[in-house]
Design a protein around this motif. Structure first.
Motif, short mmCIF file in Angstrom:
data_model
loop_
_atom_site.label_atom_id
_atom_site.label_comp_id
_atom_site.label_asym_id
_atom_site.label_seq_id
_atom_site.Cartn_x
_atom_site.Cartn_y
_atom_site.Cartn_z
N PHE A 1 -0.50 2.24 9.89
CA PHE A 1 -1.67 2.09 9.02
C PHE A 1 -2.81 1.61 9.88
O PHE A 1 -2.81 0.46 10.31
CB PHE A 1 -1.39 1.09 7.89
CG PHE A 1 -2.59 0.82 7.02
CD1 PHE A 1 -3.26 -0.40 7.09
CD2 PHE A 1 -3.07 1.79 6.16
CE1 PHE A 1 -4.37 -0.66 6.31
CE2 PHE A 1 -4.19 1.54 5.37
CZ PHE A 1 -4.84 0.32 5.45
N ARG A 2 -3.71 2.51 10.21
CA ARG A 2 -4.82 2.17 11.11
C ARG A 2 -4.25 1.63 12.43
O ARG A 2 -4.74 0.64 12.96
CB ARG A 2 -5.77 1.17 10.48
CG ARG A 2 -6.42 1.69 9.20
CD ARG A 2 -7.27 0.64 8.52
NE ARG A 2 -7.79 1.12 7.24
CZ ARG A 2 -8.43 0.36 6.38
NH1 ARG A 2 -8.64 -0.92 6.65
NH2 ARG A 2 -8.87 0.88 5.24
N ARG B 1 0.84 -1.19 0.00
CA ARG B 1 0.00 0.00 0.00
C ARG B 1 0.89 1.25 0.00
O ARG B 1 2.01 1.24 0.51
CB ARG B 1 -0.92 0.04 1.22
CG ARG B 1 -1.83 -1.14 1.39
CD ARG B 1 -2.71 -0.94 2.60
NE ARG B 1 -3.68 0.12 2.39
CZ ARG B 1 -4.95 -0.08 2.10
NH1 ARG B 1 -5.42 -1.32 1.96
NH2 ARG B 1 -5.78 0.94 1.96
N SER B 2 0.35 2.33 -0.54
CA SER B 2 1.08 3.61 -0.55
C SER B 2 0.55 4.58 0.50
O SER B 2 1.22 5.56 0.83
CB SER B 2 0.98 4.26 -1.94
OG SER B 2 -0.38 4.49 -2.28
N ASP B 3 -0.64 4.28 1.05
CA ASP B 3 -1.25 5.19 2.04
C ASP B 3 -0.82 4.79 3.45
O ASP B 3 -1.66 4.62 4.35
CB ASP B 3 -2.76 5.19 1.90
CG ASP B 3 -3.38 3.80 2.01
OD1 ASP B 3 -4.60 3.72 2.24
OD2 ASP B 3 -2.65 2.81 1.86
N ILE B 4 0.48 4.63 3.65
CA ILE B 4 1.04 4.22 4.93
C ILE B 4 2.19 5.15 5.28
O ILE B 4 2.70 5.88 4.43
CB ILE B 4 1.56 2.76 4.87
CG1 ILE B 4 2.64 2.62 3.80
CG2 ILE B 4 0.41 1.79 4.61
CD1 ILE B 4 3.29 1.24 3.77
N ILE B 5 2.61 5.08 6.54
CA ILE B 5 3.82 5.77 6.98
C ILE B 5 4.80 4.70 7.44
O ILE B 5 4.47 3.93 8.36
CB ILE B 5 3.53 6.76 8.11
CG1 ILE B 5 2.55 7.85 7.64
CG2 ILE B 5 4.84 7.41 8.59
CD1 ILE B 5 2.11 8.78 8.74
N THR B 6 5.94 4.65 6.81
CA THR B 6 6.95 3.65 7.15
C THR B 6 8.04 4.31 7.97
O THR B 6 8.66 5.26 7.53
CB THR B 6 7.56 3.04 5.88
OG1 THR B 6 6.51 2.44 5.10
CG2 THR B 6 8.58 1.98 6.23
N ASN C 1 8.13 2.92 -0.61
CA ASN C 1 8.06 2.01 0.55
C ASN C 1 8.71 0.67 0.21
O ASN C 1 8.12 -0.40 0.46
CB ASN C 1 6.61 1.82 1.00
CG ASN C 1 6.02 3.09 1.59
OD1 ASN C 1 6.57 3.66 2.52
ND2 ASN C 1 4.92 3.54 1.02
#
Length: 118
Positions: free
Chosen positions: A101-102, A26-31, A76
Motif C-alpha cells: 500500500f503505497r 483498508r480494502s485497496d491493498i495487496i496482502t 484481508n
C-alpha cells in the motif's frame, strides 16, 4: 495508513478453545501474507503461525495439531483457531501482515491477551 484490528482474546480454561481474528482496515491493498506472533510473560516474541495469500502455512512446533490458521483474501482477514489450549499458550498475541500500500512493508496489530488458566 493501514491498521490491523485484532479481536477474540480472553481467558479460557486449559483444554478450551479460542478464535482470534485480525482484519486490515483498508480494502485497496495487496496482502502477501498474514500471521500471528505471541509474546509470553518475560519472554521474547515468537512466531505462532503464518499463511500466504496462496494458502501455504507455517506453524511453530509447539502449536502443530492444535492451532489452525486461515485467511479470507477478499476481506484481508486472518483467523487463528486455537484448540486444546495449555497454560503455556498464555501470551499477548500479535497479528502481522505483509502488505503493499503505497510501498511494501510489514504491519503489526496492537496485540490481544490470551490467558489459559483454571
Amino acid at each position: 495508513q493501514v491498521q490491523l484490528v485484532e479481536s477474540g482474546g480472553g481467558l479460557v480454561q486449559p483444554g478450551g478453545s479460542l478464535r482470534l481474528s485480525c482484519a486490515a482496515s483498508r480494502s485497496d491493498i495487496i496482502t502477501y501474507s498474514m500471521g500471528w506472533y505471541r509474546q509470553p510473560p518475560g519472554k521474547e516474541r515468537e512466531l505462532v503461525a503464518a499463511i500466504t495469500s496462496g494458502g501455504a502455512t507455517n506453524y511453530a512446533d509447539s502449536v502443530k495439531g492444535r492451532f489452525i490458521i486461515s485467511l479470507d483474501n477478499a476481506e484481508n482477514t486472518v483467523y487463528l483457531q486455537m484448540n486444546s489450549l495449555k497454560p503455556e499458550d498464555t501470551a499477548v498475541y500479535y497479528c502481522t501482515a505483509a502488505i503493499r500500500f503505497r510501498g511494501f512493508r510489514d504491519y503489526w496489530g496492537q496485540g490481544t491477551q490470551v490467558t489459559v488458566s483454571s
